[in-house]
Design a protein around this motif. Structure first.
Motif, PDB file in Angstrom:
ATOM      1  N   ALA A   1      57.843   8.666 -18.885  1.00 19.19           N
ATOM      2  CA  ALA A   1      58.874   9.589 -19.343  1.00 19.19           C
ATOM      3  C   ALA A   1      60.286   9.075 -19.081  1.00 19.19           C
ATOM      4  CB  ALA A   1      58.682  10.955 -18.683  1.00 19.19           C
ATOM      5  N   VAL A   2      60.480   8.384 -17.972  1.00 22.47           N
ATOM      6  CA  VAL A   2      61.835   7.958 -17.618  1.00 22.47           C
ATOM      7  C   VAL A   2      62.152   6.574 -18.142  1.00 22.47           C
ATOM      8  CG1 VAL A   2      61.951   9.414 -15.569  1.00 22.47           C
ATOM      9  CG2 VAL A   2      61.031   7.110 -15.390  1.00 22.47           C
ATOM     10  N   VAL A   3      61.266   5.981 -18.904  1.00 24.69           N
ATOM     11  CA  VAL A   3      61.523   4.679 -19.528  1.00 24.69           C
ATOM     12  C   VAL A   3      61.514   4.883 -21.036  1.00 24.69           C
ATOM     13  CG1 VAL A   3      60.707   2.329 -19.846  1.00 24.69           C
ATOM     14  CG2 VAL A   3      60.454   3.436 -17.623  1.00 24.69           C
ATOM     15  N   THR A   4      62.636   4.557 -21.682  1.00 24.19           N
ATOM     16  CA  THR A   4      62.753   4.807 -23.119  1.00 24.19           C
ATOM     17  C   THR A   4      62.103   3.686 -23.925  1.00 24.19           C
ATOM     18  OG1 THR A   4      64.851   3.650 -23.357  1.00 24.19           O
ATOM     19  CG2 THR A   4      64.951   5.958 -22.679  1.00 24.19           C
ATOM     20  N   TRP A   5      61.825   4.013 -25.195  1.00 26.32           N
ATOM     21  CA  TRP A   5      61.228   3.007 -26.074  1.00 26.32           C
ATOM     22  C   TRP A   5      62.184   1.851 -26.321  1.00 26.32           C
ATOM     23  CZ3 TRP A   5      56.407   2.300 -27.003  1.00 26.32           C
ATOM     24  CH2 TRP A   5      55.517   3.373 -26.915  1.00 26.32           C
ATOM     25  N   LYS A   6      63.471   2.146 -26.325  1.00 21.22           N
ATOM     26  CA  LYS A   6      64.449   1.073 -26.498  1.00 21.22           C
ATOM     27  C   LYS A   6      64.362   0.078 -25.348  1.00 21.22           C
ATOM     28  CE  LYS A   6      67.911   3.527 -29.251  1.00 21.22           C
ATOM     29  NZ  LYS A   6      69.323   4.006 -29.285  1.00 21.22           N
ATOM     30  N   GLU A   7      64.213   0.608 -24.136  1.00 15.59           N
ATOM     31  CA  GLU A   7      64.115  -0.267 -22.967  1.00 15.59           C
ATOM     32  C   GLU A   7      62.816  -1.081 -22.995  1.00 15.59           C
ATOM     33  OE1 GLU A   7      66.655   2.292 -19.654  1.00 15.59           O
ATOM     34  OE2 GLU A   7      64.585   2.856 -20.105  1.00 15.59           O
ATOM     35  N   ILE A   8      61.737  -0.429 -23.435  1.00 10.31           N
ATOM     36  CA  ILE A   8      60.460  -1.152 -23.547  1.00 10.31           C
ATOM     37  C   ILE A   8      60.596  -2.290 -24.555  1.00 10.31           C
ATOM     38  CG2 ILE A   8      58.063  -0.961 -24.306  1.00 10.31           C
ATOM     39  CD1 ILE A   8      58.080   1.921 -23.245  1.00 10.31           C
ATOM     40  N   CYS A   9      61.200  -1.998 -25.711  1.00  6.67           N
ATOM     41  CA  CYS A   9      61.375  -3.028 -26.743  1.00  6.67           C
ATOM     42  C   CYS A   9      62.303  -4.129 -26.256  1.00  6.67           C
ATOM     43  CB  CYS A   9      61.929  -2.400 -28.014  1.00  6.67           C
ATOM     44  SG  CYS A   9      60.754  -1.288 -28.837  1.00  6.67           S
ATOM     45  N   LEU A  10      63.345  -3.736 -25.501  1.00  6.99           N
ATOM     46  CA  LEU A  10      64.272  -4.736 -24.968  1.00  6.99           C
ATOM     47  C   LEU A  10      63.555  -5.695 -24.029  1.00  6.99           C
ATOM     48  CD1 LEU A  10      67.110  -5.895 -24.467  1.00  6.99           C
ATOM     49  CD2 LEU A  10      67.406  -4.152 -22.667  1.00  6.99           C
ATOM     50  N   LEU A  11      62.762  -5.151 -23.095  1.00  5.84           N
ATOM     51  CA  LEU A  11      62.035  -5.990 -22.140  1.00  5.84           C
ATOM     52  C   LEU A  11      61.009  -6.867 -22.848  1.00  5.84           C
ATOM     53  CD1 LEU A  11      61.491  -3.496 -19.188  1.00  5.84           C
ATOM     54  CD2 LEU A  11      62.903  -5.550 -19.165  1.00  5.84           C
ATOM     55  N   ALA A  12      60.286  -6.277 -23.819  1.00  4.47           N
ATOM     56  CA  ALA A  12      59.290  -7.059 -24.564  1.00  4.47           C
ATOM     57  C   ALA A  12      59.967  -8.182 -25.342  1.00  4.47           C
ATOM     58  CB  ALA A  12      58.520  -6.146 -25.512  1.00  4.47           C
ATOM     59  N   GLY A  13      61.137  -7.889 -25.944  1.00  2.00           N
ATOM     60  CA  GLY A  13      61.858  -8.918 -26.685  1.00  2.00           C
ATOM     61  C   GLY A  13      62.363 -10.038 -25.792  1.00  2.00           C
ATOM     62  N   VAL A  14      62.844  -9.672 -24.599  1.00  4.15           N
ATOM     63  CA  VAL A  14      63.318 -10.686 -23.654  1.00  4.15           C
ATOM     64  C   VAL A  14      62.168 -11.580 -23.204  1.00  4.15           C
ATOM     65  CG1 VAL A  14      64.225 -11.016 -21.313  1.00  4.15           C
ATOM     66  CG2 VAL A  14      65.312  -9.367 -22.843  1.00  4.15           C
ATOM     67  N   VAL A  15      61.019 -10.975 -22.905  1.00  2.47           N
ATOM     68  CA  VAL A  15      59.839 -11.750 -22.492  1.00  2.47           C
ATOM     69  C   VAL A  15      59.406 -12.680 -23.621  1.00  2.47           C
ATOM     70  CG1 VAL A  15      57.388 -11.599 -21.911  1.00  2.47           C
ATOM     71  CG2 VAL A  15      59.026 -10.066 -20.805  1.00  2.47           C
ATOM     72  N   LEU A  16      59.392 -12.157 -24.841  1.00  2.00           N
ATOM     73  CA  LEU A  16      59.018 -12.985 -25.988  1.00  2.00           C
ATOM     74  C   LEU A  16      59.997 -14.150 -26.157  1.00  2.00           C
ATOM     75  CD1 LEU A  16      57.252 -13.446 -28.516  1.00  2.00           C
ATOM     76  CD2 LEU A  16      58.796 -11.928 -29.764  1.00  2.00           C
ATOM     77  N   GLY A  17      61.287 -13.872 -26.010  1.00  2.00           N
ATOM     78  CA  GLY A  17      62.285 -14.917 -26.147  1.00  2.00           C
ATOM     79  C   GLY A  17      62.157 -16.003 -25.096  1.00  2.00           C
ATOM     80  N   CYS A  18      61.774 -15.599 -23.888  1.00  2.00           N
ATOM     81  CA  CYS A  18      61.638 -16.566 -22.796  1.00  2.00           C
ATOM     82  C   CYS A  18      60.361 -17.390 -22.886  1.00  2.00           C
ATOM     83  CB  CYS A  18      61.646 -15.837 -21.447  1.00  2.00           C
ATOM     84  SG  CYS A  18      63.282 -15.429 -20.854  1.00  2.00           S
ATOM     85  N   TYR A  19      59.290 -16.765 -23.362  1.00  2.00           N
ATOM     86  CA  TYR A  19      57.968 -17.381 -23.213  1.00  2.00           C
ATOM     87  C   TYR A  19      57.261 -17.729 -24.520  1.00  2.00           C
ATOM     88  CZ  TYR A  19      58.139 -16.402 -18.225  1.00  2.00           C
ATOM     89  OH  TYR A  19      58.488 -16.393 -16.885  1.00  2.00           O
ATOM     90  N   TRP A  20      57.920 -17.567 -25.676  1.00  2.00           N
ATOM     91  CA  TRP A  20      57.184 -17.847 -26.913  1.00  2.00           C
ATOM     92  C   TRP A  20      56.746 -19.304 -26.991  1.00  2.00           C
ATOM     93  CZ3 TRP A  20      58.609 -21.575 -30.320  1.00  2.00           C
ATOM     94  CH2 TRP A  20      59.942 -22.005 -30.305  1.00  2.00           C
TER      95      TRP A  20
END
Length: 915
Positions: free
Chosen positions: A3-22
């Motif tokens: 509840a306290v973590v927004t979808w924008k934040e989830i997408c941001l973290l997933a995008g950062v991980v993808l950018g670092c590790y693709w």
């Protein structure tokens, strides 16, 4: 929970991980991945699932001495799922690791929200997502143990935070769920159990709001009897007791799983672990600031910190002790200040410190030794606490007006540089060569790194360059047994047997001597015992040194009675020494240690072949195939055994196994050849022709396939089709006697080419003047040419070669009678060109099946053994795959052919006796 973590934040973290590790998706299996993935049979669908809960992380039974005792069945289960999806395609393994890291980042953000404000918690999660120290855990496939354990660890903590009701009562369901999640975390990696300690710290200092002075004051009041325990403290104690009892139960179960044995580590794995006081204590304590520095400044990362990477701290005067004192001083100040106050900042610091310290304790070497000096992957969870501390400091600075812009600029630079470093570091994990050469740039004092670069070059068959690295490893660490073994193996690959033996002897001289009453294994790495195997395997190539090799195998077994590989190698040697019963005993002993090894059952079958016990051999082949339905040599040789038994009821199963074999080995002509032989046995000429042609296409010049295809055509009244096949056979094998006989027969009887037939038979006699069949057929040619004088002389010579062959004697008598009749009639005895007897065709003796085809059986061989030297593919030529014994069916076939040959001889007699 989200509840306290927004979808924008989830997408941001997933995008950062993808950018670092693709770019990690293009990496292969390197370093420990080889043992955990490529060599781990527990990943294969043919291995029972229960084995995952009986073996360690590397697929070794927990009961074995060489086991590392790392019990992580849930992690191995995810590897097995990857195998089901892509078998050994590395991309799916790396993709799942990347996704799991993204999940950890989101869960960490949720945990941080409990302790930090929204902005600082997001900064902590972003810093955690891009921190370069995580490349080993994320890009290295074996790092999945850290990822999975972290997921369950964070989930367990989040569950525990819900154990306090709105009325301050205890809610037991989240506590029960916490215990289950802790067990799951522990089954992914051992450090998962430390979340219990984090929950305890949270309960006392955050949920209940106690400070250290408050706890001391309360305890003093209770001891003096002035006051009872407060209700909140009783609640806290009850929850802590439940957590502690759960922890103890998990520890007891864990100890039972490893059978109360610690893994065996040597000074090469962890030099300080076997050092004396004070070097041991000083070094282990110095490793704490080393790890802290890697979190603070991850600029020089290394995949392996063992051996001489970090020299021992052997004296109190060593300047490195100042780093240890500084680390403990800072840690003590932070802990003391946070425990004294009940402010939000103090609670943040104490929770961050608990995340740093508690998960690191199992890897710290302070309480029990581990198999490494420093390992970047074990900092995965501790880095969460570190990121919290950095984000908390950033939060404080960002609220200070004059430092707000500076703090944001600093954080932006930090996140950017860490992202670039992580991305570039992933390329180091692309292959073993890139990984270990990058490590050598950081540290040149680690012999293991020199060895590993050598291994990478060795895998590319670049033995000359590999040797240079192995030799450098022996210079860096002269007492490194493994390095000398590597030198020996490489010399062997370069066919320098003398140098190889010298290197193995040096390695052997470095082995600790047996001390009565002292367990040998505690002083040497189990794989170092392979020096005896490697040396024995080298010298047994000399038949005069077989006993010496056997002595080495026995010495290895005396040092470690459960040394399975020694029994396997000794069994092969005993077979070579013509001692099949002793070889059988060696394999049976190995099977006691590992009854699930298909190769062992296969080797035992070979022993029974040698002992002329085909029924037992077939049983053992079947055992091997039950364990590994795609065991190539077991498929091939069991099918061959069925084929050669002569029992028609076994032919369908033999055919099925050959078909499975060619599916596994589509480029092995022998599989198709034997399918052709089976089809010939069943008079399925079209199928036989198809399989023989396939075998010849795959292996041009395949002697047996060419001859038997020609024979098939001849027996099918397609003699003219047989001629080009025989031409190809004789092109590749001009000495093939039976091919020459068959060609001569066809030329004589179907092409009327007496000259060509004569050339064939004369060629046979050039190679072997004593060949009775070739000689006799040449005599028939002379008769066809009406050269009775030469025919007589030829038959006389044939009779001298084979005085017991009655048909030669009869033919000689017929020729002489013919000559006498012609003399009486006044006819000349000189040869008449292009003429033949008017009473019928001249016939040469037909040939039987090729000796390399259906009638000759080949030798059986055991598969190559798997040792430290190399793990070779189980393959062999046709001559490696067949047995020497004749079956009942073959004897019957030969009798039939003899009868047919005699019938043809009678026909020749009629021709020779004609007017």
């Amino acid at each position: 929970m989200m509840a306290v973590v927004t979808w924008k934040e989830i997408c941001l973290l997933a995008g950062v991980v993808l950018g670092c590790y693709w770019n990690s998706l293009s990496c292969g299996f390197v370093f420990d991945d080889v043992s955990a993935i490529l060599d781990n049979k527990d990943l294969r669908p043919s291995t029972p699932l229960v084995n995952l809960f009986l073996n360690d992380f590397w697929g070794t039974p927990m009961s074995e001495e060489r086991s590392h005792k790392s019990y992580r069945p849930l992690t191995v289960l995810t590897f097995r799922l990857n195998y089901l999806i892509s078998e050994l395609g590395a991309m799916s393994y790396h993709l799942l690791n990347m996704l799991l890291h993204a999940v950890v980042c989101v869960l960490f953000l949720r945990v941080s929200r409990i302790i930090l404000d929204n902005t600082s918690s997001l900064v902590a999660a972003l810093l955690f997502a891009v921190h370069p120290i995580h490349t080993e855990a994320v890009t290295g496939v074996v790092g999945r143990a850290e990822l999975l354990s972290s997921i369950f660890l964070l989930a367990a903590f989040l569950s525990y935070t819900k154990s306090k009701g709105s009325d301050h009562s205890i809610v037991w369901t989240p506590i029960a769920l916490t215990v289950v999640l802790v067990a799951a975390a522990t089954l992914c990696k051992e450090q998962g159990i430390t979340v219990i300690g984090i929950c305890c710290v949270y309960e006392v200092f955050v949920a209940q709001g106690f400070t250290l002075p408050m706890l001391i004051d309360t305890m003093l009041q209770v001891v003096r009897g002035k006051d009872g325990l407060p209700y909140t403290l009783l609640q806290t104690l009850l929850k802590l007791i439940v957590l502690i009892i759960s922890t103890l139960l998990l520890v007891i179960i864990r100890v039972q799983v490893i059978q109360s044995q610690l893994p065996v580590f040597t000074r090469f794995d962890n030099p300080a672990a076997v050092s004396q006081t004070p070097a041991r204590q000083l070094t282990f304590n110095y490793l704490l600031p080393v790890n802290a520095w890697l979190l603070l400044n991850p600029s020089e990362l290394c995949c392996d910190w063992t051996m001489g990477t970090i020299p021992l701290v052997e004296s109190l005067l060593d300047v490195r002790n100042l780093a240890t004192l500084t680390f403990y001083s800072l840690l003590s100040v932070l802990a003391f200040q946070s425990l004294r106050h009940s402010t939000k900042s103090a609670k943040t610091v104490i929770m961050a410190l608990s995340l740093v310290v508690l998960p690191f304790i199992p890897a710290s070497n302070l309480f029990f030794p581990v198999g490494f000096v420093v390992a970047e992957r074990v900092l995965y969870v501790p880095s969460m606490g570190f990121c919290m501390l950095v984000a908390h400091g950033f939060g404080i600075l960002s609220h200070t007006g004059s430092l707000k812009k500076v703090s944001w600029l600093f954080m932006a630079i930090l996140l950017t540089t860490h992202t670039v470093k992580t991305f570039n570091r992933n390329w180091d994990w692309e292959s073993e060569y890139t990984l270990f050469t990058s490590a050598l740039k950081v540290n040149k004092n680690n012999a293991k790194l020199w060895n590993n670069v050598g291994h990478a070059l060795e895998n590319q068959n670049n033995y000359e360059r590999a040797l240079k690295y192995f030799l450098q490893a022996t210079r860096v660490q002269p007492d490194d047994i493994g390095a000398h073994m590597n030198v020996g193996r490489t010399y062997k690959n370069l066919n320098k047997t003398k140098e190889a033996e010298d290197a193995y002897l040096i390695a052997k001289s470095l082995m600790p001597q047996v001390i009565p009453g002292k367990k040998y294994a505690t002083r040497v790495a189990p794989n170092h015992l392979n020096v005896y195997i490697n040396l024995a395997n080298l010298i047994r190539t000399n038949d005069s040194r077989l006993e010496e090799a056997d002595q080495l195998y026995r010495q290895a077994i005396s040092m470690r009675p459960d040394f399975k590989q020694a029994y396997i190698s000794r069994g092969e040697l005993l077979l070579k020494m013509n001692k099949p019963s002793e070889a059988r005993d060696a394999y049976l002993r190995a099977l006691e240690l590992d009854g699930t090894n298909a190769d062992l059952w296969y080797n035992l079958a070979i022993v029974h072949i040698e002992m002329k016990e085909p029924a037992e051999a077939l049983k053992n082949f079947n055992h091997a195939l039950e364990l590994n339905p795609k065991h190539k040599l077991a498929l091939f040789n069991s099918a061959l055994l069925m084929q050669e038994s002569g029992e028609p009821r076994l032919r369908p199963e033999a055919n099925r196994r050959f078909l499975v074999y060619i599916k596994e080995e589509p480029d092995d002509a022998n599989g198709y050849f034997n399918l052709g032989m089976l089809a010939m046995d069943e008079n399925k000429n079209e199928a036989a022709e198809k399989w023989m042609k396939k075998a010849i296409k795959l292996q041009p010049g395949f002697r047996s396939a060419l001859f038997n295809l020609a024979l098939l055509y001849s027996q099918s009244k397609r003699e003219l089709d047989a001629l080009p096949v025989l031409e190809e056979l004789l092109h590749h094998h001009p000495e093939h006697v039976k091919g020459l006989v068959l060609k001569g027969d066809i030329l004589m009887n179907h092409k009327k080419d007496t000259k060509g037939a004569k050339a064939c038979f004369e060629r046979i006699l050039q190679m072997d003047p004593t060949n009775v069949q070739g000689k006799h057929n040449l005599c028939v040619v002379y008769f066809e040419e009406r050269d009775l004088l030469r025919a007589e002389k030829c038959l006389e010579e044939t009779l001298a070669l084979a005085p017991h062959e009655e048909y030669v004697r009869r033919h000689l008598a017929i020729v002489r009678s013919k000559m006498a009749a012609m003399s009486a009639a006044g006819q000349g005895l000189s040869p008449l060109e292009s003429s033949s007897p008017s009473t019928g065709e001249g016939k040469t003796v037909h040939t039987e099946k090729d000796e390399e085809g259906g009638n000759k059986k080949n030798t059986w061989k055991t598969p190559p053994t798997r040792s430290e030297e190399s793990s070779k593919k189980l393959e062999g030529s046709q001559s490696d795959k067949r047995t020497k014994s004749k079956s009942t069916k073959e004897i019957k076939d030969i009798e039939k052919k003899r009868a047919a040959a005699l019938k043809r001889l009678e026909e020749i007699e009629r021709i020779l006796s004609g007017d």
